[in-house]
Motif scaffolding. Structure first.
Motif, PDB file in Angstrom:
ATOM      1  N   LYS A 190      47.457  14.355   8.483  1.00 16.98           N
ATOM      2  CA  LYS A 190      48.417  14.540   7.400  1.00 16.98           C
ATOM      3  C   LYS A 190      49.389  15.676   7.729  1.00 16.98           C
ATOM      4  N   VAL A 191      48.845  16.770   8.272  1.00 22.52           N
ATOM      5  CA  VAL A 191      49.708  17.906   8.640  1.00 22.52           C
ATOM      6  C   VAL A 191      50.687  17.499   9.735  1.00 22.52           C
ATOM      7  N   ARG A 192      50.234  16.683  10.692  1.00 23.07           N
ATOM      8  CA  ARG A 192      51.127  16.232  11.759  1.00 23.07           C
ATOM      9  C   ARG A 192      52.298  15.422  11.195  1.00 23.07           C
ATOM     10  N   GLN A 193      52.010  14.534  10.267  1.00 23.26           N
ATOM     11  CA  GLN A 193      53.078  13.737   9.659  1.00 23.26           C
ATOM     12  C   GLN A 193      54.067  14.626   8.914  1.00 23.26           C
ATOM     13  N   GLU A 194      53.541  15.619   8.204  1.00 24.33           N
ATOM     14  CA  GLU A 194      54.433  16.546   7.500  1.00 24.33           C
ATOM     15  C   GLU A 194      55.253  17.376   8.494  1.00 24.33           C
ATOM     16  N   MET A 195      54.649  17.692   9.646  1.00 20.83           N
ATOM     17  CA  MET A 195      55.366  18.475  10.647  1.00 20.83           C
ATOM     18  C   MET A 195      56.530  17.677  11.235  1.00 20.83           C
ATOM     19  N   ASP A 196      56.364  16.360  11.397  1.00 22.05           N
ATOM     20  CA  ASP A 196      57.472  15.529  11.892  1.00 22.05           C
ATOM     21  C   ASP A 196      58.672  15.615  10.954  1.00 22.05           C
ATOM     22  N   VAL A 197      58.384  15.549   9.651  1.00 18.61           N
ATOM     23  CA  VAL A 197      59.461  15.676   8.667  1.00 18.61           C
ATOM     24  C   VAL A 197      60.082  17.066   8.725  1.00 18.61           C
ATOM     25  N   LYS A 198      59.230  18.062   8.873  1.00 15.54           N
ATOM     26  CA  LYS A 198      59.711  19.450   8.911  1.00 15.54           C
ATOM     27  C   LYS A 198      60.575  19.693  10.155  1.00 15.54           C
TER      28      LYS A 198
ATOM     29  N   LYS B  56      46.865  25.843  12.429  1.00 21.95           N
ATOM     30  CA  LYS B  56      46.810  26.899  11.422  1.00 21.95           C
ATOM     31  C   LYS B  56      46.920  26.308  10.011  1.00 21.95           C
ATOM     32  N   GLN B  57      47.914  25.417   9.809  1.00 24.45           N
ATOM     33  CA  GLN B  57      48.067  24.812   8.483  1.00 24.45           C
ATOM     34  C   GLN B  57      46.858  23.953   8.121  1.00 24.45           C
ATOM     35  N   SER B  58      46.303  23.221   9.095  1.00 27.14           N
ATOM     36  CA  SER B  58      45.127  22.388   8.818  1.00 27.14           C
ATOM     37  C   SER B  58      43.934  23.241   8.413  1.00 27.14           C
ATOM     38  N   LEU B  59      43.712  24.342   9.147  1.00 29.71           N
ATOM     39  CA  LEU B  59      42.568  25.205   8.841  1.00 29.71           C
ATOM     40  C   LEU B  59      42.730  25.877   7.482  1.00 29.71           C
ATOM     41  N   GLU B  60      43.960  26.313   7.164  1.00 26.32           N
ATOM     42  CA  GLU B  60      44.185  26.938   5.862  1.00 26.32           C
ATOM     43  C   GLU B  60      43.918  25.952   4.724  1.00 26.32           C
ATOM     44  N   ARG B  61      44.320  24.678   4.907  1.00 28.15           N
ATOM     45  CA  ARG B  61      44.071  23.677   3.864  1.00 28.15           C
ATOM     46  C   ARG B  61      42.570  23.378   3.741  1.00 28.15           C
ATOM     47  N   LEU B  62      41.876  23.313   4.881  1.00 30.94           N
ATOM     48  CA  LEU B  62      40.431  23.075   4.828  1.00 30.94           C
ATOM     49  C   LEU B  62      39.708  24.215   4.106  1.00 30.94           C
ATOM     50  N   ILE B  63      40.154  25.450   4.365  1.00 33.88           N
ATOM     51  CA  ILE B  63      39.519  26.606   3.731  1.00 33.88           C
ATOM     52  C   ILE B  63      39.773  26.590   2.226  1.00 33.88           C
ATOM     53  N   SER B  64      41.017  26.302   1.824  1.00 37.12           N
ATOM     54  CA  SER B  64      41.315  26.285   0.394  1.00 37.12           C
ATOM     55  C   SER B  64      40.627  25.115  -0.311  1.00 37.12           C
ATOM     56  N   ASP B  65      40.460  23.983   0.400  1.00 33.37           N
ATOM     57  CA  ASP B  65      39.800  22.815  -0.193  1.00 33.37           C
ATOM     58  C   ASP B  65      38.283  23.011  -0.263  1.00 33.37           C
ATOM     59  N   GLY B  66      37.737  23.636   0.746  1.00 35.18           N
ATOM     60  CA  GLY B  66      36.297  23.901   0.762  1.00 35.18           C
ATOM     61  C   GLY B  66      35.482  22.807   1.403  1.00 35.18           C
ATOM     62  N   ARG B  67      36.049  21.605   1.547  1.00 36.92           N
ATOM     63  CA  ARG B  67      35.300  20.509   2.171  1.00 36.92           C
ATOM     64  C   ARG B  67      35.625  20.495   3.662  1.00 36.92           C
TER      65      ARG B  67
END
Length: 519
Positions: A289-297, A266-277
């Protein structure tokens, strides 16, 4: 004239020299005699002093010898006296031993005569026993003939009657003990449980197997799919979730059994949509990148849960696994929220019972730790969690409480029982958990089936959403006391053959009806 004077002078000089020599010799001899006289006097005085000292030493030696002689004589007299006493005691002992030997000899003679009498009595008793056995055999044969039963059949019937009466007495005793215990224990237990539930009011988070992502426009669906579906395949391959793009306006559905995977997608898709690429390489970068952030979270979530509960000193790896529980559900109940609730309930009940609150909270928070990796490791989650706690140096009490909270092993400590009770309370609260209708119906049918398998049961009904089973028994086969034994047997069979949240109440009902008709 001159020569006469010179000669006279020489003669005078020679005479003077001779006189001087004679005078000197006289004085030297006189001094020598004086010295000799003085030496003689000194020697005489020394002899006198030595003689006096010698006499004194002899007197002292005689005195010392006299004293030692006197002491030795006294010691010899004392030893002689002690020897006489010992000799007298030995003589007395010999006299007593002689008397005892005489008594023993007398007793031996008495024993021999007694053994002879006993032997005669034994022979008489054996003869009498033989006669009695013969009479018993005759009487037994006559009784068997009259009763129409053999001895073994009569024994079996007697044992059955004793067993029945014993079970009846045991049922009465159990009933009395239970009534006495329930007067105090049930009231106190209800107070503790009610107080625990009242003091902790937790929220419930229900998760499902799908998540939705809102799109800014319908055109975005085509970009997510990509040329010949390459983008959607890249997203599914990178995240492990299914993307469902249907006619729902401006919405994409993510489907996966793992809430953690759905959250990453979900977070990956939302970032892709906001980025447009949106293209495969960009998708893989964003997902990583989201996976690495999720480990910290996950670590932050685990640390926050330990801070909220007030438990410290947990190994960092266990904290990370607690964070995983935030994205794990059981019957739609969030497992981390459930663990926090169990920790608080354990702490409250431990305080009421005078048990260590910190240990109780720690065990409650870690009790479902195995659910974080149960999809990776085979075995019950309680055993998996206990192994993890042991690996990261938790105490033996905590490990036992984790392993025993679903009775994979028998609980032997108050802490383990507290975790069991708190786990049941958390799962049994209304709205806490949801289950599939099919599983629910199967559980109720199995509950009724177990109850009806016992002898004397007419019907059974599962009520209160499976929290209670009511059993109707035949009053001719089951009396009032046997209902308590039957109730315990049914409850034990349910514990051994079923898996269920919380607890199930078993109620056995026996009633006698008399029906008549007035014509």
């Amino acid at each position: 004239m001159l020569s006469a004077i010179l000669i006279t002078a020489i003669i005078a000089l020679v005479s003077g020299a001779v006189i001087a020599v004679v005078a000197q010799k006289y004085f030297v001899n006189k001094e020598l005699r004086d010295n000799q006289e003085l030496a003689g006097k000194i020697l005489e005085e020394a002899r006198k002093e030595a003689s006096a000292h010698k006499k004194e030493m002899l007197l002292q030696a005689k005195d010392e010898t006299f004293k030692q002689k006197k002491e030795l004589e006294e010691e010899a007299r004392a030893r002689e006296k002690e020897l006489k006493k010992q000799e007298q005691r030995l003589q007395e002992k010999e006299e007593r031993l002689e008397k005892k030997l005489e008594k023993v000899a007398q007793k031996e003679s008495d024993v021999v005569s007694w053994e002879n009498r006993v032997a005669k009595q034994e022979r008489a008793i054996e003869d009498r026993e033989h006669d009695l056995q013969h009479l018993i055999d005759l009487q037994t044969a006559k009784l068997e003939e009259l009763a129409g039963l053999t001895t073994e059949e009569a024994k079996a019937r007697l044992i059955a009657d004793i067993e029945s009466s014993t079970r009846h007495e045991a049922a009465k005793m159990i009933r009395q003990i239970e009534m006495e215990a329930q007067e105090t224990a049930a009231k106190k237990a209800k107070e503790i449980l009610a107080l625990s539930i009242q003091r902790y009011a937790g929220d419930y988070v229900s998760e499902h197997t799908v998540s939705t992502v809102e799109l800014p426009s319908e055109d975005m669906k085509g970009r997510i799919i990509g040329r010949e579906g390459r983008n959607i395949r890249a997203i599914e391959a990178a995240t492990g979730v299914d993307l469902i793009i249907d006619d729902t306006p401006e919405t994409v559905v993510l489907s996966a059994y793992s809430p953690l995977r759905r959250e990453v997608a979900k977070q990956s898709l939302e970032r892709l949509i906001s980025d447009g690429r949106i293209h495969p390489a960009r998708i893989e970068d964003i997902v990583e990148k989201v996976r690495q952030e999720m480990d910290v979270k996950l670590r932050e979530i685990g640390e926050q849960s330990t801070f909220d509960v007030g438990v410290h000193g947990i190994h960092p790896e266990l904290i990370r696994l607690l964070g995983h529980l935030h994205y794990r559900t059981s019957f739609s109940q969030n497992v981390l929220q459930h663990s926090i609730e169990v920790a608080f309930l354990c702490g409250i009940m431990a305080a009421e019972l005078g048990v260590d609150q910190k240990k109780a909270k720690r065990a409650g928070l870690l009790h479902d730790l195995g659910k974080a990796v149960d999809h990776e490791v085979e075995g019950p989650h309680a055993v998996i969690g206990a192994d993890l706690a042991k690996k990261y140096n938790e105490s033996k009490e905590i490990i036992h409480a984790i392993a025993a909270h679903h009775e994979d092993i028998q609980p032997t400590t108050i802490l383990a029982v507290l975790v069991q009770a708190a786990d049941g309370l958390s799962g049994a609260r209304p709205g806490a958990r949801k289950e599939l209708l099919e599983n629910y119906v199967n559980r109720l049918e199995e509950l009724e089936k177990i109850a009806t398998e016992f002898q004397g049961v007419n019907r059974s009904f599962a009520i209160q959403a499976g929290r209670e089973v009511r059993v109707m028994v035949d009053c001719d086969q089951v009396d009032d006391d046997k209902t308590h034994l039957l109730c315990k047997d049914i409850a034990k069979s349910i514990e051994e053959n079923m898996t269920y949240p919380g607890q199930i109440k078993v109620t056995v009902i026996r009633e006698k009806r008399a029906v008549g008709y007035a014509k």
